[in-house]
Design an enzyme around this catalytic site. Structure first.
Site, PDB file in Angstrom:
ATOM      1  N   GLU A 236       6.073  -4.608   0.044  1.00  0.00           N
ATOM      2  CA  GLU A 236       4.014  -3.780   0.428  1.00  0.00           C
ATOM      3  C   GLU A 236       3.855  -4.478  -1.378  1.00  0.00           C
ATOM      4  O   GLU A 236       4.581  -4.203  -1.894  1.00  0.00           O
ATOM      5  CB  GLU A 236       4.033  -2.288   0.707  1.00  0.00           C
ATOM      6  CG  GLU A 236       4.184  -1.948   2.194  1.00  0.00           C
ATOM      7  CD  GLU A 236       4.438  -1.073   2.642  1.00  0.00           C
ATOM      8  OE1 GLU A 236       3.799  -0.487   3.185  1.00  0.00           O
ATOM      9  OE2 GLU A 236       3.366  -0.005   1.778  1.00  0.00           O
ATOM     10  N   LYS A 238       2.169  -3.091  -4.421  1.00  0.00           N
ATOM     11  CA  LYS A 238       2.237  -1.677  -5.330  1.00  0.00           C
ATOM     12  C   LYS A 238       1.047  -2.320  -6.409  1.00  0.00           C
ATOM     13  O   LYS A 238       0.504  -3.285  -7.040  1.00  0.00           O
ATOM     14  CB  LYS A 238       3.241  -1.837  -6.464  1.00  0.00           C
ATOM     15  CG  LYS A 238       2.869  -1.031  -7.099  1.00  0.00           C
ATOM     16  CD  LYS A 238       4.156  -0.780  -7.923  1.00  0.00           C
ATOM     17  CE  LYS A 238       4.352   0.739  -8.240  1.00  0.00           C
ATOM     18  NZ  LYS A 238       3.118   1.476  -8.969  1.00  0.00           N
ATOM     19  N   GLU A 287      -3.676   4.041  -1.367  1.00  0.00           N
ATOM     20  CA  GLU A 287      -3.973   4.094  -2.720  1.00  0.00           C
ATOM     21  C   GLU A 287      -5.198   3.634  -3.179  1.00  0.00           C
ATOM     22  O   GLU A 287      -5.972   2.616  -2.492  1.00  0.00           O
ATOM     23  CB  GLU A 287      -3.831   2.705  -3.464  1.00  0.00           C
ATOM     24  CG  GLU A 287      -3.983   2.876  -4.990  1.00  0.00           C
ATOM     25  CD  GLU A 287      -2.212   3.304  -5.736  1.00  0.00           C
ATOM     26  OE1 GLU A 287      -1.749   3.087  -6.731  1.00  0.00           O
ATOM     27  OE2 GLU A 287      -1.332   4.187  -4.719  1.00  0.00           O
ATOM     28  N   LYS A 400      10.718   0.827  -5.978  1.00  0.00           N
ATOM     29  CA  LYS A 400       9.418  -0.259  -6.808  1.00  0.00           C
ATOM     30  C   LYS A 400       9.991  -1.496  -7.813  1.00  0.00           C
ATOM     31  O   LYS A 400      10.482  -1.683  -8.288  1.00  0.00           O
ATOM     32  CB  LYS A 400       8.358   0.348  -7.730  1.00  0.00           C
ATOM     33  CG  LYS A 400       8.818   0.921  -8.557  1.00  0.00           C
ATOM     34  CD  LYS A 400       7.520   2.145  -9.264  1.00  0.00           C
ATOM     35  CE  LYS A 400       8.635   3.194 -10.204  1.00  0.00           C
ATOM     36  NZ  LYS A 400       7.202   3.874 -10.967  1.00  0.00           N
TER      37      LYS A 400
END
Length: 530
Positions: A236, A238, A287, A400
């Protein structure tokens, strides 16, 4: 009732800082908790974690640097200090700064020298003694004589380890079992580990034992070039935004930050979008980010400023959801990621979903990573399709990956360390070269990335180029170049150059490079706008 003295906590803090042994830290902390009443426990946990129950009370270094003559004998109780901090934080309006300063001086004047040091470290955010959440969680469990798993889950669901400690010490397992995920009460977000490359992240995911149906499929060559079964993972985007947790119930929306602050009133556009969802109840994780018309992000500080205040806002925030913790009466925390994503996609429109690719092929994942960077974002998060939602923890199932930015900067000064770094020069003041004046422009400080070997070396090296010093800081001649990694550049009125580095950390010293070849402030500013 016998009230706990602040001196007891100061002594425990000193003992915890003096040892690097995890078990010794836990024993010292649990001893303090056993001495506390359930009512005192939340404050004890907060203080020994280096935090204030009141969060922010408007006290900065200026108020702390005016030394007060210490008391000769300890008399302050934990409860009295907590009440004093509440009074200080309650000062508002005209004259409030002077009132806070007077109350701080009054409190410090009633504290012994040891207590003054302890209080100053808490107020300044500098109490780093190794009493992190994991250690404190185990200390609470030991003090209350309950399983650590029960404490960890209750803290996850309550969003507060201090509140969990009060329950554990007051009611044991039964009190902890009463904690559940409640729509409207935020929980701490799940965090991600790090990997330097997509291949490394996929390898870490593949190394985890995945239960049946988690997304492992087939056999043959893996996406990273090895052999064996191909383990698929989600990749995904970030974003460089603000983490937000949304609680929706019967059309009412509440929004919380990663630190569990309620920011609902600041984000009417997000509230409006969520109120249209066809759900009775939901808890979403996502987010917030400010995007330009072309879809690329504004600088991080534009997002942060917009999330901090709704008044005079000129930039709307977009929101991208990537997880769901509760949906229509059912908690989803323990479901695998792939099932939670299905549930999320069933209620959130596509334009509000975080872009995502499911793959076991490293080349395909790398192309997706490059696409995220091309859109101006930080990188990607690689997720195990089998991982549950580990609220408040850095789960192994999220990894991440970001490109590493580095700068060669000059050390301008360094602060003495404390705790296990006592006696070493630790916190570096970093400067970029100003090509116009030949001088140096400070960009911020960092103590991160320093091994014991580097700490010992830089203490010796920096003292050799010392210019002058005060009680806290050694100022040095601007001669030593250090390579610094960082996550971004943001505008900052705190520093004369108007910019500062985000999450700066030491990579290595560049003794081979003269200060005249250090990176310039112009280069740093270009990164802030580029």
């Amino acid at each position: 009732m016998v009230f706990m003295l602040l001196a007891e906590l100061a002594a425990v803090s000193r003992d915890v800082a003096a040892t690097s042994a995890r078990l010794a830290k836990i024993e010292a902390l649990s001893g303090a908790l056993r001495s506390a009443t359930p009512e005192e426990a939340p404050v004890v946990v907060a203080y020994l974690s280096g935090e204030l129950p009141q969060r922010q009370i408007g006290v900065g270094w200026a108020a702390l640097r005016e030394a007060q003559a210490p008391a000769q004998q300890p008399a302050l109780t934990v409860a009295e200090v907590d009440e004093a901090f509440s009074r200080i934080g309650a000062q508002t309006g005209k004259g409030s700064a002077a009132s806070r300063k007077r109350l701080v001086a009054e409190l410090m004047g009633n504290a012994t020298a040891d207590e003054q040091y302890f209080l100053a470290r808490i107020l300044s955010g500098e109490l780093r003694q190794g009493a992190l959440d994991g250690v404190m969680t185990e200390a609470v469990a030991r003090a209350a004589e309950v399983p650590v798993a029960d404490v960890r889950r209750a803290a996850m669901l309550s969003g507060s380890l201090p509140a969990t400690a009060k329950a554990a010490l007051g009611g044991g397992k039964e009190a902890l079992a009463a904690f559940g995920l409640q729509v409207g009460r935020p929980v701490k977000p799940m965090l991600a580990a790090s990997a330097p490359t997509i291949e490394d992240a996929l390898a870490k995911i593949a190394s985890q034992v995945a239960p049946a149906g988690s997304g492992s499929s087939g056999s043959g060559s893996s996406g990273s070039g090895g052999s064996g079964p191909v383990v698929k993972a989600a990749v995904e985007w970030k974003l460089d935004g603000i983490r937000v947790q949304a609680h929706v119930k019967d059309g009412t929306v509440r929004l919380f930050t990663r630190t569990l602050d309620d920011i609902t009133a600041r984000l009417p556009e997000v509230v409006g979008a969520l109120s249209k969802l066809s759900v009775a109840a939901a808890v979403l994780d996502g987010e917030l980010i400010a995007l330009r018309p072309d879809g690329r992000p504004y600088p991080f500080q534009d997002t942060a400023a917009r999330a901090a205040s709704e008044t005079g806002a000129t930039v709307a925030l977009s929101v991208f959801w990537f997880d769901v913790l509760h949906l229509n009466g059912t908690d989803l925390l323990d479901l695998p990621d792939v099932k939670r994503r299905e549930a999320l996609a069933s209620v959130v429109p596509d334009e509000m979903l975080m872009p995502r690719l499911v793959t076991g092929d490293a080349d395909e994942a790398t192309r997706f990573f490059a696409g995220a960077l091309a859109h101006g974002h930080e990188g990607v998060v690689v997720k195990s399709l089998a991982t549950p939602y580990a609220a408040g923890r850095r789960g192994a199932g999220w990894i991440k990956v970001k490109p590493r930015h580095t700068l060669d900067l000059v050390v301008l000064a360094v602060e003495w360390g404390h705790g296990r770094r006592q006696g070493w020069l630790s916190n570096l003041h970093l400067g970029a070269r100003d090509p116009e004046t030949g001088g140096w422009v400070m960009l911020g400080k960092t103590f991160k990335g320093l091994t014991d070997e580097l700490l010992e070396w830089q203490t010796r090296k920096l003292r050799e180029i010392e210019d002058h010093r005060d009680d806290w800081t050694v100022y040095v001649r601007p001669e030593l170049v250090v390579e610094i990694a960082f996550d971004g550049v943001q505008r900052s009125p705190r520093y004369p150059g108007g910019v500062a580095l985000r999450f700066a950390r030491v990579i290595r010293y560049r003794e081979d490079k003269p200060a005249a070849e250090a990176d310039t402030i112009d280069m740093v500013r270009a990164l802030a706008t580029g």
